[in-house]
Design an enzyme around this catalytic site. Structure first.
Site, PDB file in Angstrom:
ATOM      1  N   ASN A   8       3.231  -0.375 -12.595  1.00 37.28           N
ATOM      2  CA  ASN A   8       3.706  -0.532 -11.226  1.00 37.28           C
ATOM      3  C   ASN A   8       5.076  -1.202 -11.325  1.00 37.28           C
ATOM      4  O   ASN A   8       5.173  -2.405 -11.532  1.00 37.28           O
ATOM      5  CB  ASN A   8       2.697  -1.399 -10.464  1.00 37.28           C
ATOM      6  CG  ASN A   8       3.077  -1.603  -9.016  1.00 37.28           C
ATOM      7  OD1 ASN A   8       4.159  -1.207  -8.576  1.00 37.28           O
ATOM      8  ND2 ASN A   8       2.197  -2.254  -8.274  1.00 37.28           N
ATOM      9  N   ARG A  87       2.379   3.971 -10.329  1.00 38.19           N
ATOM     10  CA  ARG A  87       2.444   3.792  -8.889  1.00 38.19           C
ATOM     11  C   ARG A  87       3.817   4.244  -8.397  1.00 38.19           C
ATOM     12  O   ARG A  87       4.847   3.785  -8.876  1.00 38.19           O
ATOM     13  CB  ARG A  87       2.235   2.326  -8.528  1.00 38.19           C
ATOM     14  CG  ARG A  87       2.299   2.162  -7.048  1.00 38.19           C
ATOM     15  CD  ARG A  87       2.014   0.782  -6.599  1.00 38.19           C
ATOM     16  NE  ARG A  87       1.862   0.790  -5.159  1.00 38.19           N
ATOM     17  CZ  ARG A  87       1.760  -0.294  -4.445  1.00 38.19           C
ATOM     18  NH1 ARG A  87       1.755  -1.463  -5.023  1.00 38.19           N
ATOM     19  NH2 ARG A  87       1.641  -0.223  -3.145  1.00 38.19           N
ATOM     20  N   HIS A 176       0.653   2.128   1.349  1.00 41.05           N
ATOM     21  CA  HIS A 176      -0.623   1.483   0.967  1.00 41.05           C
ATOM     22  C   HIS A 176      -1.758   2.499   0.935  1.00 41.05           C
ATOM     23  O   HIS A 176      -2.930   2.142   1.080  1.00 41.05           O
ATOM     24  CB  HIS A 176      -1.060   0.382   1.973  1.00 41.05           C
ATOM     25  CG  HIS A 176      -0.210  -0.837   1.986  1.00 41.05           C
ATOM     26  ND1 HIS A 176       0.030  -1.537   3.146  1.00 41.05           N
ATOM     27  CD2 HIS A 176       0.406  -1.512   1.002  1.00 41.05           C
ATOM     28  CE1 HIS A 176       0.785  -2.581   2.880  1.00 41.05           C
ATOM     29  NE2 HIS A 176       1.033  -2.584   1.577  1.00 41.05           N
ATOM     30  N   ARG A 237       8.478  -9.220   6.791  1.00 38.47           N
ATOM     31  CA  ARG A 237       8.978  -8.062   7.555  1.00 38.47           C
ATOM     32  C   ARG A 237       8.540  -8.154   9.006  1.00 38.47           C
ATOM     33  O   ARG A 237       7.413  -8.538   9.294  1.00 38.47           O
ATOM     34  CB  ARG A 237       8.428  -6.755   6.968  1.00 38.47           C
ATOM     35  CG  ARG A 237       8.964  -6.432   5.606  1.00 38.47           C
ATOM     36  CD  ARG A 237       8.470  -5.058   5.170  1.00 38.47           C
ATOM     37  NE  ARG A 237       8.319  -5.032   3.732  1.00 38.47           N
ATOM     38  CZ  ARG A 237       7.304  -4.459   3.091  1.00 38.47           C
ATOM     39  NH1 ARG A 237       6.350  -3.842   3.767  1.00 38.47           N
ATOM     40  NH2 ARG A 237       7.246  -4.485   1.784  1.00 38.47           N
ATOM     41  N   GLU A 380      -6.681  -1.639  -5.875  1.00 43.22           N
ATOM     42  CA  GLU A 380      -5.736  -0.529  -5.981  1.00 43.22           C
ATOM     43  C   GLU A 380      -5.639  -0.022  -7.411  1.00 43.22           C
ATOM     44  O   GLU A 380      -5.459   1.165  -7.643  1.00 43.22           O
ATOM     45  CB  GLU A 380      -4.359  -0.971  -5.461  1.00 43.22           C
ATOM     46  CG  GLU A 380      -4.371  -1.146  -3.947  1.00 43.22           C
ATOM     47  CD  GLU A 380      -3.089  -1.752  -3.409  1.00 43.22           C
ATOM     48  OE1 GLU A 380      -2.942  -2.978  -3.517  1.00 43.22           O
ATOM     49  OE2 GLU A 380      -2.262  -1.008  -2.871  1.00 43.22           O
TER      50      GLU A 380
END
Ligand code: ADP
Length: 394
Positions: A8, A87, A176, A237, A380
Protein backbone atom coordinates in the site's frame (compact mmCIF):
# COMPACT_ATOMS: atom_id res chain seq x y z
CA UNK A 1 0.21 -22.38 1.80
CA UNK A 2 -0.38 -19.49 -0.60
CA UNK A 3 1.08 -16.31 0.78
CA UNK A 4 0.18 -12.92 -0.61
CA UNK A 5 2.41 -9.88 -0.20
CA UNK A 6 0.31 -6.72 0.02
CA UNK A 7 1.73 -3.30 -0.75
CA UNK A 8 0.00 0.00 0.00
CA UNK A 9 2.12 2.85 -1.34
CA UNK A 10 1.63 6.47 -0.31
CA UNK A 11 3.62 9.42 -1.59
CA UNK A 12 6.44 8.86 0.91
CA UNK A 13 5.54 5.53 2.50
CA UNK A 14 4.98 1.84 1.83
CA UNK A 15 2.79 -0.22 4.17
CA UNK A 16 3.07 -3.96 3.68
CA UNK A 17 1.80 -7.27 5.00
CA UNK A 18 2.51 -10.89 4.29
CA UNK A 19 -0.48 -13.14 4.85
CA UNK A 20 -2.22 -16.32 3.84
CA UNK A 21 -5.85 -15.39 3.12
CA UNK A 22 -6.99 -18.84 4.31
CA UNK A 23 -5.39 -18.18 7.71
CA UNK A 24 -6.19 -14.46 8.03
CA UNK A 25 -3.73 -13.12 10.58
CA UNK A 26 -0.63 -11.55 8.99
CA UNK A 27 2.72 -13.27 9.36
CA UNK A 28 4.61 -10.04 8.97
CA UNK A 29 3.65 -6.37 8.82
CA UNK A 30 5.84 -3.40 8.10
CA UNK A 31 6.19 0.19 7.07
CA UNK A 32 8.74 2.16 5.08
CA UNK A 33 8.53 5.85 5.93
CA UNK A 34 10.08 9.08 4.68
CA UNK A 35 10.88 7.83 1.18
CA UNK A 36 12.76 10.52 -0.75
CA UNK A 37 13.84 12.39 2.38
CA UNK A 38 17.31 12.60 3.89
CA UNK A 39 16.79 9.65 6.23
CA UNK A 40 14.00 7.12 6.03
CA UNK A 41 13.04 4.24 8.31
CA UNK A 42 11.77 0.73 7.78
CA UNK A 43 10.01 -1.17 10.55
CA UNK A 44 9.39 -4.89 10.11
CA UNK A 45 7.34 -6.88 12.62
CA UNK A 46 7.27 -10.65 12.79
CA UNK A 47 5.24 -11.93 15.72
CA UNK A 48 6.52 -10.09 18.80
CA UNK A 49 9.83 -9.17 17.17
CA UNK A 50 10.33 -5.73 15.68
CA UNK A 51 13.25 -4.88 13.39
CA UNK A 52 14.00 -1.27 12.56
CA UNK A 53 16.55 0.38 10.28
CA UNK A 54 17.16 4.01 9.38
CA UNK A 55 18.76 5.04 6.10
CA UNK A 56 17.84 6.97 2.99
CA UNK A 57 15.38 5.46 0.49
CA UNK A 58 15.68 7.54 -2.64
CA UNK A 59 12.45 6.29 -4.21
CA UNK A 60 9.83 3.51 -4.09
CA UNK A 61 12.19 1.08 -5.88
CA UNK A 62 14.70 1.40 -3.04
CA UNK A 63 11.84 1.17 -0.54
CA UNK A 64 10.48 -2.07 -2.01
CA UNK A 65 14.04 -3.49 -2.23
CA UNK A 66 14.42 -2.71 1.49
CA UNK A 67 11.17 -4.58 2.21
CA UNK A 68 12.43 -7.66 0.37
CA UNK A 69 15.78 -7.42 2.20
CA UNK A 70 13.95 -7.33 5.57
CA UNK A 71 12.17 -10.57 4.66
CA UNK A 72 15.50 -12.11 3.60
CA UNK A 73 17.27 -11.04 6.81
CA UNK A 74 14.53 -11.61 9.38
CA UNK A 75 11.98 -13.83 7.66
CA UNK A 76 9.49 -15.16 6.96
CA UNK A 77 10.66 -16.43 3.57
CA UNK A 78 9.05 -14.93 0.48
CA UNK A 79 9.45 -18.25 -1.35
CA UNK A 80 5.77 -19.14 -0.80
CA UNK A 81 4.50 -15.83 -2.18
CA UNK A 82 2.10 -16.60 -5.03
CA UNK A 83 1.20 -13.00 -5.87
CA UNK A 84 1.66 -9.38 -4.87
CA UNK A 85 -1.49 -7.31 -4.28
CA UNK A 86 -1.26 -3.56 -4.78
CA UNK A 87 -3.74 -1.16 -3.22
CA UNK A 88 -4.66 1.28 -5.98
CA UNK A 89 -6.78 4.25 -5.05
CA UNK A 90 -8.44 5.29 -8.29
CA UNK A 91 -9.61 2.88 -10.98
CA UNK A 92 -11.70 5.53 -12.76
CA UNK A 93 -14.34 4.06 -15.08
CA UNK A 94 -11.70 1.77 -16.57
CA UNK A 95 -11.22 -0.71 -13.74
CA UNK A 96 -14.38 -2.14 -12.22
CA UNK A 97 -12.66 -5.08 -10.54
CA UNK A 98 -9.28 -6.22 -9.27
CA UNK A 99 -7.00 -6.75 -12.24
CA UNK A 100 -3.85 -8.65 -13.15
CA UNK A 101 -1.18 -6.07 -13.93
CA UNK A 102 0.39 -6.10 -17.40
CA UNK A 103 1.89 -3.39 -19.61
CA UNK A 104 -1.58 -2.36 -20.85
CA UNK A 105 -2.86 -1.97 -17.30
CA UNK A 106 0.14 0.14 -16.36
CA UNK A 107 -0.46 2.41 -19.37
CA UNK A 108 -4.12 2.87 -18.34
CA UNK A 109 -3.13 3.57 -14.74
CA UNK A 110 -0.79 6.28 -16.00
CA UNK A 111 -3.69 7.90 -17.82
CA UNK A 112 -5.75 7.78 -14.61
CA UNK A 113 -3.08 9.59 -12.58
CA UNK A 114 -4.66 12.90 -13.62
CA UNK A 115 -7.84 11.90 -11.73
CA UNK A 116 -5.95 11.04 -8.54
CA UNK A 117 -2.72 13.01 -8.68
CA UNK A 118 -1.99 12.52 -4.98
CA UNK A 119 -2.73 8.81 -4.75
CA UNK A 120 -2.18 6.99 -8.03
CA UNK A 121 1.42 7.96 -8.91
CA UNK A 122 2.87 6.43 -5.70
CA UNK A 123 0.78 3.29 -6.29
CA UNK A 124 2.17 3.02 -9.82
CA UNK A 125 5.70 3.57 -8.56
CA UNK A 126 5.13 0.74 -6.07
CA UNK A 127 3.84 -1.61 -8.79
CA UNK A 128 6.84 -0.89 -11.01
CA UNK A 129 9.29 -1.29 -8.13
CA UNK A 130 7.73 -4.55 -6.98
CA UNK A 131 7.69 -5.97 -10.51
CA UNK A 132 11.40 -5.22 -10.73
CA UNK A 133 12.24 -6.84 -7.40
CA UNK A 134 9.74 -9.73 -7.60
CA UNK A 135 9.55 -10.41 -11.36
CA UNK A 136 8.49 -14.06 -11.13
CA UNK A 137 5.10 -13.66 -9.42
CA UNK A 138 1.87 -12.11 -10.73
CA UNK A 139 0.98 -8.61 -9.54
CA UNK A 140 -2.64 -7.63 -8.96
CA UNK A 141 -4.09 -4.12 -8.67
CA UNK A 142 -6.98 -3.77 -6.20
CA UNK A 143 -9.04 -0.63 -6.60
CA UNK A 144 -10.66 1.46 -3.84
CA UNK A 145 -13.25 2.52 -6.39
CA UNK A 146 -14.19 -0.90 -7.84
CA UNK A 147 -16.98 -1.81 -5.37
CA UNK A 148 -18.81 1.38 -6.40
CA UNK A 149 -18.75 0.70 -10.13
CA UNK A 150 -22.34 -0.57 -9.63
CA UNK A 151 -23.74 2.81 -8.58
CA UNK A 152 -26.76 3.71 -10.73
CA UNK A 153 -26.28 6.65 -13.11
CA UNK A 154 -28.59 8.89 -11.07
CA UNK A 155 -26.32 8.37 -8.05
CA UNK A 156 -22.96 8.90 -9.77
CA UNK A 157 -23.89 11.75 -12.12
CA UNK A 158 -23.14 15.30 -10.98
CA UNK A 159 -25.65 17.90 -12.12
CA UNK A 160 -23.13 19.83 -14.19
CA UNK A 161 -22.63 20.38 -17.95
CA UNK A 162 -22.58 16.81 -19.23
CA UNK A 163 -20.24 17.61 -22.12
CA UNK A 164 -17.61 18.73 -19.61
CA UNK A 165 -18.39 15.85 -17.25
CA UNK A 166 -18.05 13.18 -19.93
CA UNK A 167 -14.94 14.69 -21.52
CA UNK A 168 -13.10 14.84 -18.19
CA UNK A 169 -14.51 11.73 -16.49
CA UNK A 170 -16.19 13.82 -13.77
CA UNK A 171 -18.58 11.65 -11.74
CA UNK A 172 -18.88 10.10 -8.31
CA UNK A 173 -16.47 7.16 -8.02
CA UNK A 174 -16.48 6.39 -4.27
CA UNK A 175 -13.53 5.11 -2.22
CA UNK A 176 -12.80 2.67 0.66
CA UNK A 177 -14.54 0.09 -1.55
CA UNK A 178 -12.54 -2.87 -0.26
CA UNK A 179 -13.70 -2.11 3.27
CA UNK A 180 -17.35 -1.46 2.36
CA UNK A 181 -17.45 -4.69 0.36
CA UNK A 182 -15.81 -6.80 3.08
CA UNK A 183 -17.85 -5.33 5.93
CA UNK A 184 -21.20 -5.63 4.14
CA UNK A 185 -20.45 -9.33 3.50
CA UNK A 186 -19.44 -9.85 7.13
CA UNK A 187 -22.65 -8.10 8.21
CA UNK A 188 -24.77 -10.49 6.13
CA UNK A 189 -22.92 -13.41 7.78
CA UNK A 190 -23.61 -11.89 11.19
CA UNK A 191 -27.30 -11.55 10.31
CA UNK A 192 -27.14 -15.17 9.08
CA UNK A 193 -28.86 -14.19 5.83
CA UNK A 194 -27.87 -14.45 2.17
CA UNK A 195 -26.40 -11.07 1.26
CA UNK A 196 -28.74 -10.96 -1.78
CA UNK A 197 -31.63 -10.54 0.68
CA UNK A 198 -30.13 -7.76 2.79
CA UNK A 199 -30.18 -3.97 2.80
CA UNK A 200 -27.13 -2.68 4.65
CA UNK A 201 -25.65 0.74 5.41
CA UNK A 202 -21.92 0.74 6.21
CA UNK A 203 -20.28 3.67 8.04
CA UNK A 204 -16.51 3.43 7.53
CA UNK A 205 -15.29 5.99 10.05
CA UNK A 206 -11.50 6.28 10.21
CA UNK A 207 -9.31 9.30 9.56
CA UNK A 208 -10.96 9.26 6.18
CA UNK A 209 -14.68 8.50 6.44
CA UNK A 210 -17.34 7.34 4.03
CA UNK A 211 -20.77 5.71 4.11
CA UNK A 212 -22.35 3.34 1.63
CA UNK A 213 -25.78 1.88 0.90
CA UNK A 214 -25.56 -1.76 -0.17
CA UNK A 215 -28.67 -3.42 -1.61
CA UNK A 216 -28.44 -7.19 -1.96
CA UNK A 217 -24.63 -7.00 -1.92
CA UNK A 218 -24.56 -4.28 -4.59
CA UNK A 219 -23.47 -0.73 -3.76
CA UNK A 220 -26.11 1.82 -4.78
CA UNK A 221 -24.84 4.99 -3.04
CA UNK A 222 -21.73 6.26 -1.30
CA UNK A 223 -20.59 9.57 0.11
CA UNK A 224 -17.14 10.08 -1.42
CA UNK A 225 -17.11 11.42 -4.95
CA UNK A 226 -14.73 12.26 -7.77
CA UNK A 227 -12.16 12.50 -4.99
CA UNK A 228 -12.16 11.34 -1.35
CA UNK A 229 -12.98 14.89 -0.23
CA UNK A 230 -16.77 14.68 -0.63
CA UNK A 231 -19.23 13.53 2.02
CA UNK A 232 -18.79 13.08 5.74
CA UNK A 233 -16.78 15.22 8.15
CA UNK A 234 -13.34 13.56 8.44
CA UNK A 235 -10.16 13.94 10.48
CA UNK A 236 -8.76 16.79 8.39
CA UNK A 237 -11.13 16.87 5.38
CA UNK A 238 -14.24 19.03 5.24
CA UNK A 239 -16.51 16.65 3.37
CA UNK A 240 -19.50 18.45 1.78
CA UNK A 241 -19.31 22.23 1.45
CA UNK A 242 -21.05 24.71 -0.84
CA UNK A 243 -19.19 24.47 -4.20
CA UNK A 244 -19.43 28.29 -4.26
CA UNK A 245 -16.98 28.38 -1.37
CA UNK A 246 -14.00 27.95 -3.69
CA UNK A 247 -14.73 31.10 -5.68
CA UNK A 248 -15.39 33.04 -2.51
CA UNK A 249 -12.06 32.01 -0.97
CA UNK A 250 -10.14 32.67 -4.18
CA UNK A 251 -11.91 35.95 -4.94
CA UNK A 252 -12.75 37.64 -1.65
CA UNK A 253 -10.09 36.03 0.51
CA UNK A 254 -7.31 36.08 -2.11
CA UNK A 255 -6.31 32.45 -1.68
CA UNK A 256 -4.85 30.39 -4.53
CA UNK A 257 -6.81 27.31 -5.61
CA UNK A 258 -3.99 25.16 -4.16
CA UNK A 259 -4.41 26.91 -0.82
CA UNK A 260 -8.15 26.22 -0.94
CA UNK A 261 -7.41 22.57 -1.70
CA UNK A 262 -5.01 22.36 1.25
CA UNK A 263 -7.53 24.11 3.51
CA UNK A 264 -10.29 21.63 2.62
CA UNK A 265 -8.11 18.49 2.69
CA UNK A 266 -5.65 19.17 5.51
CA UNK A 267 -6.99 21.94 7.75
CA UNK A 268 -10.70 21.17 7.89
CA UNK A 269 -12.89 18.40 9.29
CA UNK A 270 -12.39 17.77 13.01
CA UNK A 271 -8.94 19.44 12.85
CA UNK A 272 -10.47 22.64 11.52
CA UNK A 273 -13.48 22.54 13.80
CA UNK A 274 -11.72 21.92 17.10
CA UNK A 275 -8.03 21.16 16.57
CA UNK A 276 -8.36 17.45 17.42
CA UNK A 277 -8.29 14.76 14.74
CA UNK A 278 -8.32 11.79 17.12
CA UNK A 279 -11.74 10.93 18.59
CA UNK A 280 -10.06 9.95 21.88
CA UNK A 281 -8.81 13.54 22.22
CA UNK A 282 -12.25 14.77 21.23
CA UNK A 283 -13.79 12.79 24.10
CA UNK A 284 -11.24 14.06 26.62
CA UNK A 285 -11.83 17.68 25.60
CA UNK A 286 -15.63 17.29 25.76
CA UNK A 287 -15.37 15.64 29.17
CA UNK A 288 -13.37 18.68 30.28
CA UNK A 289 -16.21 20.94 29.12
CA UNK A 290 -14.73 22.26 25.85
CA UNK A 291 -17.74 23.68 23.97
CA UNK A 292 -15.99 24.12 20.62
CA UNK A 293 -15.08 20.42 20.59
CA UNK A 294 -18.67 19.52 21.50
CA UNK A 295 -19.81 21.57 18.50
CA UNK A 296 -17.29 19.72 16.30
CA UNK A 297 -18.72 16.36 17.36
CA UNK A 298 -22.26 17.67 16.86
CA UNK A 299 -21.39 18.68 13.29
CA UNK A 300 -19.82 15.26 12.69
CA UNK A 301 -22.91 13.45 14.02
CA UNK A 302 -25.36 15.78 12.22
CA UNK A 303 -23.74 15.07 8.84
CA UNK A 304 -23.68 11.33 9.44
CA UNK A 305 -27.31 11.17 10.57
CA UNK A 306 -28.37 13.07 7.44
CA UNK A 307 -26.61 10.57 5.20
CA UNK A 308 -28.06 7.58 7.07
CA UNK A 309 -31.61 8.95 6.72
CA UNK A 310 -31.06 9.61 3.04
CA UNK A 311 -29.65 6.11 2.44
CA UNK A 312 -32.59 4.47 4.21
CA UNK A 313 -34.82 6.31 1.73
CA UNK A 314 -32.67 5.25 -1.25
CA UNK A 315 -32.64 1.62 -0.08
CA UNK A 316 -36.37 1.63 0.71
CA UNK A 317 -35.68 0.42 4.25
CA UNK A 318 -32.66 -1.07 5.95
CA UNK A 319 -31.88 -4.29 7.83
CA UNK A 320 -28.61 -3.29 9.45
CA UNK A 321 -26.53 -0.19 10.09
CA UNK A 322 -22.87 -1.13 10.49
CA UNK A 323 -20.03 0.84 12.08
CA UNK A 324 -16.44 0.05 11.15
CA UNK A 325 -12.83 1.40 11.07
CA UNK A 326 -10.97 3.15 13.89
CA UNK A 327 -13.80 5.45 15.01
CA UNK A 328 -16.69 3.18 14.07
CA UNK A 329 -15.19 0.25 15.95
CA UNK A 330 -14.01 2.13 19.02
CA UNK A 331 -15.80 5.42 19.62
CA UNK A 332 -18.99 4.75 21.62
CA UNK A 333 -19.30 8.53 22.10
CA UNK A 334 -19.75 8.90 18.33
CA UNK A 335 -22.04 5.90 17.73
CA UNK A 336 -24.24 6.75 20.71
CA UNK A 337 -25.53 10.18 19.61
CA UNK A 338 -25.96 8.96 16.01
CA UNK A 339 -28.24 6.07 17.03
CA UNK A 340 -30.14 8.12 19.61
CA UNK A 341 -30.95 10.70 16.91
CA UNK A 342 -32.38 7.93 14.72
CA UNK A 343 -34.94 6.85 17.34
CA UNK A 344 -37.84 8.19 15.28
CA UNK A 345 -36.85 5.73 12.52
CA UNK A 346 -37.08 2.80 14.93
CA UNK A 347 -33.45 2.56 16.07
CA UNK A 348 -33.01 1.50 19.71
CA UNK A 349 -29.51 1.62 21.17
CA UNK A 350 -28.38 -0.91 23.77
CA UNK A 351 -26.36 1.57 25.87
CA UNK A 352 -24.39 -1.14 27.71
CA UNK A 353 -23.47 -2.99 24.53
CA UNK A 354 -22.41 0.30 22.95
CA UNK A 355 -20.19 1.14 25.92
CA UNK A 356 -18.53 -2.30 26.01
CA UNK A 357 -15.23 -2.54 24.15
CA UNK A 358 -14.59 -5.70 22.12
CA UNK A 359 -12.56 -6.71 19.12
CA UNK A 360 -15.09 -9.04 17.50
CA UNK A 361 -18.23 -8.34 15.48
CA UNK A 362 -21.14 -7.47 17.76
CA UNK A 363 -24.63 -5.98 17.99
CA UNK A 364 -25.30 -2.71 19.85
CA UNK A 365 -29.06 -2.36 19.28
CA UNK A 366 -31.74 -3.78 21.56
CA UNK A 367 -33.97 -6.71 20.46
CA UNK A 368 -36.80 -4.14 20.04
CA UNK A 369 -34.84 -2.07 17.52
CA UNK A 370 -36.42 -2.11 14.04
CA UNK A 371 -32.94 -1.88 12.52
CA UNK A 372 -30.05 -3.95 13.81
CA UNK A 373 -26.96 -1.90 14.61
CA UNK A 374 -23.67 -3.75 14.30
CA UNK A 375 -20.01 -3.02 14.98
CA UNK A 376 -17.88 -5.06 12.60
CA UNK A 377 -14.09 -4.74 12.46
CA UNK A 378 -12.87 -4.06 8.95
CA UNK A 379 -9.90 -5.97 7.60
CA UNK A 380 -8.87 -4.35 4.37
CA UNK A 381 -5.66 -6.37 4.16
CA UNK A 382 -7.45 -9.70 4.43
CA UNK A 383 -10.02 -8.55 1.88
CA UNK A 384 -7.26 -7.44 -0.50
CA UNK A 385 -5.39 -10.73 -0.05
CA UNK A 386 -8.60 -12.65 -0.82
CA UNK A 387 -9.12 -10.50 -3.93
CA UNK A 388 -5.54 -11.06 -5.08
CA UNK A 389 -5.89 -14.82 -4.68
CA UNK A 390 -9.23 -14.79 -6.51
CA UNK A 391 -7.71 -12.91 -9.48
CA UNK A 392 -4.75 -15.28 -9.90
CA UNK A 393 -7.02 -18.33 -9.46
CA UNK A 394 -9.30 -17.31 -12.37
P1 ADP B 1 -7.19 5.40 8.76
O1 ADP B 1 -7.00 3.95 8.35
O2 ADP B 1 -8.17 6.16 7.93
O3 ADP B 1 -5.93 6.14 9.03
P2 ADP B 1 -8.34 4.25 11.18
O4 ADP B 1 -9.47 3.45 10.64
O5 ADP B 1 -7.15 3.54 11.70
O6 ADP B 1 -7.91 5.39 10.16
O7 ADP B 1 -8.93 5.20 12.34
C1 ADP B 1 -8.11 6.06 13.05
C2 ADP B 1 -8.96 6.90 13.98
O8 ADP B 1 -9.74 6.03 14.83
C3 ADP B 1 -8.18 7.75 14.94
O9 ADP B 1 -7.83 8.99 14.38
C4 ADP B 1 -9.17 7.93 16.08
O10 ADP B 1 -9.98 9.06 15.81
C5 ADP B 1 -10.03 6.70 16.03
N1 ADP B 1 -9.78 5.78 17.16
C6 ADP B 1 -8.88 4.79 17.23
N2 ADP B 1 -8.94 4.18 18.44
C7 ADP B 1 -9.92 4.80 19.13
C8 ADP B 1 -10.49 4.64 20.44
N3 ADP B 1 -10.06 3.71 21.28
N4 ADP B 1 -11.49 5.48 20.80
C9 ADP B 1 -11.94 6.42 19.96
N5 ADP B 1 -11.46 6.63 18.72
C10 ADP B 1 -10.46 5.83 18.31
Amino acid sequence: MSHILLLNCGSSSIKYQLLDPEVGAPEAVGLVERIGLEVGTITHEVGDNEFRESRPFADHTEGVAAVVKMFQDHGPSLDDVVAVGHRTVHGGSTFVESTLVDAGVIAKLEELSDLAPLHNPPGLAGIRAAQEVLPDVPHVAIFDTAFFSTLPAEAYTYAIDQEVAKRLGIRKYGFHGTSHSYVSKEAAKFLDRPIEETKIIVCHLGNGASISAVDGGVAIETSMGLTPLQGLVMGTRSGDVDPGLHKYLVGAAGMTIDEVDTLLNKKSGMAGLCGHTDMRDVKTAIDEGDEQTQLALDVYVHRLVGYIGSYIAHLGGVDALVFTAGIGENAAHVRGPVIRKLKALGFELDEDANATRAKQAREISTPESKVRVLVIPTNEELAMAQETLAVISK
